[in-house]
Design a protein around this motif. Structure first.
Motif, mmCIF file in Angstrom:
data_model
loop_
_atom_site.group_PDB
_atom_site.id
_atom_site.type_symbol
_atom_site.label_atom_id
_atom_site.label_comp_id
_atom_site.label_asym_id
_atom_site.label_seq_id
_atom_site.Cartn_x
_atom_site.Cartn_y
_atom_site.Cartn_z
ATOM 1 N N PRO A 157 0.834 -1.210 0.000
ATOM 2 C CA PRO A 157 0.000 0.000 0.000
ATOM 3 C C PRO A 157 0.865 1.254 0.000
ATOM 4 O O PRO A 157 1.869 1.344 0.717
ATOM 5 N N LEU A 158 0.489 2.208 -0.825
ATOM 6 C CA LEU A 158 1.258 3.434 -0.963
ATOM 7 C C LEU A 158 0.788 4.503 0.025
ATOM 8 O O LEU A 158 -0.361 4.502 0.458
ATOM 9 N N GLN A 159 1.715 5.385 0.369
ATOM 10 C CA GLN A 159 1.434 6.543 1.213
ATOM 11 C C GLN A 159 0.835 6.169 2.558
ATOM 12 O O GLN A 159 -0.037 6.869 3.082
ATOM 13 N N LYS A 160 1.273 5.053 3.122
ATOM 14 C CA LYS A 160 0.820 4.612 4.436
ATOM 15 C C LYS A 160 1.941 4.692 5.474
ATOM 16 O O LYS A 160 1.725 4.345 6.632
ATOM 17 N N GLY A 161 3.116 5.121 5.050
ATOM 18 C CA GLY A 161 4.237 5.207 5.979
ATOM 19 C C GLY A 161 4.855 3.859 6.297
ATOM 20 O O GLY A 161 5.422 3.683 7.378
ATOM 21 N N PHE A 162 4.761 2.896 5.347
ATOM 22 C CA PHE A 162 5.302 1.567 5.571
ATOM 23 C C PHE A 162 6.730 1.468 5.038
ATOM 24 O O PHE A 162 7.068 2.060 4.013
ATOM 25 N N ARG A 163 7.543 0.697 5.714
ATOM 26 C CA ARG A 163 8.849 0.273 5.211
ATOM 27 C C ARG A 163 8.756 -1.225 4.948
ATOM 28 O O ARG A 163 8.323 -1.981 5.822
ATOM 29 N N ALA A 164 9.122 -1.663 3.738
ATOM 30 C CA ALA A 164 9.003 -3.067 3.361
ATOM 31 C C ALA A 164 10.342 -3.601 2.888
ATOM 32 O O ALA A 164 10.963 -3.042 1.981
ATOM 33 N N LEU A 165 10.784 -4.674 3.500
ATOM 34 C CA LEU A 165 12.056 -5.308 3.162
ATOM 35 C C LEU A 165 11.767 -6.617 2.440
ATOM 36 O O LEU A 165 11.116 -7.504 2.995
ATOM 37 N N PRO A 166 12.230 -6.779 1.187
ATOM 38 C CA PRO A 166 11.919 -8.010 0.438
ATOM 39 C C PRO A 166 12.540 -9.248 1.086
ATOM 40 O O PRO A 166 13.643 -9.199 1.628
ATOM 41 N N ILE A 167 11.812 -10.350 1.041
ATOM 42 C CA ILE A 167 12.313 -11.651 1.471
ATOM 43 C C ILE A 167 12.041 -12.633 0.324
ATOM 44 O O ILE A 167 11.312 -12.301 -0.606
ATOM 45 N N ARG A 275 6.976 -11.382 -1.350
ATOM 46 C CA ARG A 275 6.714 -11.223 0.078
ATOM 47 C C ARG A 275 7.702 -10.236 0.699
ATOM 48 O O ARG A 275 8.794 -10.009 0.181
ATOM 49 N N PHE A 276 7.294 -9.685 1.858
ATOM 50 C CA PHE A 276 8.097 -8.657 2.521
ATOM 51 C C PHE A 276 7.980 -8.782 4.042
ATOM 52 O O PHE A 276 7.032 -9.354 4.559
ATOM 53 N N ILE A 277 8.980 -8.242 4.731
ATOM 54 C CA ILE A 277 8.852 -7.904 6.143
ATOM 55 C C ILE A 277 8.487 -6.425 6.170
ATOM 56 O O ILE A 277 9.158 -5.605 5.543
ATOM 57 N N ALA A 278 7.408 -6.058 6.855
ATOM 58 C CA ALA A 278 6.931 -4.680 6.797
ATOM 59 C C ALA A 278 6.641 -4.134 8.188
ATOM 60 O O ALA A 278 6.231 -4.864 9.083
ATOM 61 N N TRP A 279 6.873 -2.839 8.334
ATOM 62 C CA TRP A 279 6.583 -2.137 9.578
ATOM 63 C C TRP A 279 6.414 -0.658 9.269
ATOM 64 O O TRP A 279 6.707 -0.206 8.151
ATOM 65 N N LYS A 280 5.909 0.088 10.230
ATOM 66 C CA LYS A 280 5.753 1.525 10.047
ATOM 67 C C LYS A 280 7.091 2.225 10.268
ATOM 68 O O LYS A 280 7.812 1.922 11.215
ATOM 69 N N ILE A 281 7.404 3.164 9.390
ATOM 70 C CA ILE A 281 8.659 3.906 9.494
ATOM 71 C C ILE A 281 8.765 4.601 10.844
ATOM 72 O O ILE A 281 9.851 4.746 11.410
ATOM 73 N N SER A 282 7.630 5.006 11.397
ATOM 74 C CA SER A 282 7.618 5.718 12.682
ATOM 75 C C SER A 282 7.982 4.817 13.857
ATOM 76 O O SER A 282 8.288 5.309 14.947
ATOM 77 N N ASN A 283 7.959 3.506 13.669
ATOM 78 C CA ASN A 283 8.295 2.560 14.738
ATOM 79 C C ASN A 283 9.809 2.351 14.759
ATOM 80 O O ASN A 283 10.373 1.698 13.884
ATOM 81 N N LYS A 284 10.466 2.898 15.755
ATOM 82 C CA LYS A 284 11.924 2.841 15.834
ATOM 83 C C LYS A 284 12.416 2.048 17.045
ATOM 84 O O LYS A 284 13.549 2.200 17.494
ATOM 85 N N GLY A 285 11.567 1.190 17.595
ATOM 86 C CA GLY A 285 11.936 0.413 18.765
ATOM 87 C C GLY A 285 13.089 -0.538 18.500
ATOM 88 O O GLY A 285 13.246 -1.073 17.398
ATOM 89 N N LYS A 286 13.884 -0.780 19.510
ATOM 90 C CA LYS A 286 15.051 -1.641 19.366
ATOM 91 C C LYS A 286 14.664 -3.099 19.140
ATOM 92 O O LYS A 286 15.337 -3.816 18.393
ATOM 93 N N ALA A 287 13.602 -3.557 19.772
ATOM 94 C CA ALA A 287 13.188 -4.953 19.615
ATOM 95 C C ALA A 287 12.728 -5.216 18.184
ATOM 96 O O ALA A 287 13.080 -6.241 17.589
#
Length: 300
Positions: A157-167, A275-287
């Motif tokens: 999805p575009l313009q949702k603030g997602f970061r997606a890493l290909p797997i 497929r991707f591993i995805a998360w919100k760019i705003s989430n910067k937690g260490k875990a």
């Protein structure tokens, strides 16, 4: 500010009684005496001038007033838990809890190996896992129901603030059980293609609740058997209840044993699912950052 008789302790008591079905079991969960829990509820009823629970057999059941109070009160409990988590994260940089979405096509072994390594490093980290299908995973990420989505499928999805890493992509095979009527003709492409529409397909529900749901990898057919999880889909197809696409890595053992057979048609029956591993760019937690690294290392 006027005083409210509705306290966090009272809301926690209502929540526990509703979930456990009795004052005694709720008191055990909360590590309190049953009499103390009864007093908390009785005091709240007196101050509000309503009855919150009524007996139905051996169970304590909420009245309509009690149900309203608990439904709204749970929002307060969630908010206070979130606030406490945010305070802890600000102090240490490590989230106390990770909520993970596991896309149904994802192979489990590398996922849980990476998760095991993280928990060895952070033994106090709380993990909450839910299975997601198609748009349901992206929706859960967008609505902050999960912190990280493992095995997310395209399109992103575009313009949702997602970061997606290909797997690595997933090979989705059209298969049927060895006992299925199509199995003896599995390599006869023309016969399979001709008969396929007349056989039931097994479909995993898209877990999206609000966004547009979609289907992927479905064979044409007049009948469908809908299931909730990929494990249910595998078991339904092993039982010969229908045909459908399944991830090769999840069913390789069944293919090797002959319990499932790959169907051949004039059209390609193997689909490559990005497929991707995805998360919100705003989430910067260490875990989250550490788990993302571990998952990437395990899958590539």
């Amino acid at each position: 500010m006027s005083y409210s008789p509705i306290t966090l302790d009272a809301l926690q008591a209502l929540d526990a009684i509703d979930r456990r079905g009795s004052f005694a079991k709720a008191a055990e969960e909360l590590e309190k005496a049953t009499s103390a829990l009864s007093y908390t509820v009785q005091k709240l009823e007196e101050q509000l001038g309503v009855t919150l629970f009524q007996r139905q057999g051996r169970r304590s059941v909420l009245t309509p007033s009690g149900r309203l109070l608990l439904e709204e009160g749970r929002k307060i409990l969630v908010a206070t838990t979130y606030l406490a988590d945010q305070v802890k994260e600000l102090a240490t940089g490590w989230e106390p809890r990770l909520r993970l979405g596991l896309e149904s096509t994802t192979e489990r072994e590398p996922f849980f190996q990476a998760l095991g390594t993280l928990l060895e490093e952070q033994p106090n980290l709380e993990i909450d896992i839910q299975e997601c299908v198609l748009n349901g995973g992206w929706e859960a990420l967008e609505t902050d129901s999960i912190d990280l989505l493992m095995g997310a499928t395209s399109p992103i999805p575009l313009q949702k603030g997602f970061r997606a890493l290909p797997i690595p992509p997933a090979d989705m095979l059209l298969v049927a059980a060895a006992s299925h009527p199509l199995a003896p003709k599995a390599n006869d492409a023309q016969t399979v293609a001709r008969q396929l529409p007349y056989h039931r397909r097994v479909v995993t529900h898209d877990t999206a609740k609000h966004n547009v749901m979609r289907n992927a990898g479905l064979t044409t057919g007049t009948q469908a058997l809908y299931v909730q999880t990929m494990e249910q889909k595998v078991q339904a197809q092993l039982a010969g209840l229908g045909v459908g696409h399944l991830p090769r890595k999840l069913i390789q053992g069944h293919l090797d044993s002959g319990a499932l057979v790959k169907l051949t048609t004039d059209e390609p029956t193997t689909e490559i699912l990005d497929r991707f591993i995805a998360w919100k760019i705003s989430n910067k937690g260490k875990a989250l950052k550490r788990l993302t690294q571990l998952l990437s290392d395990a899958l590539w």
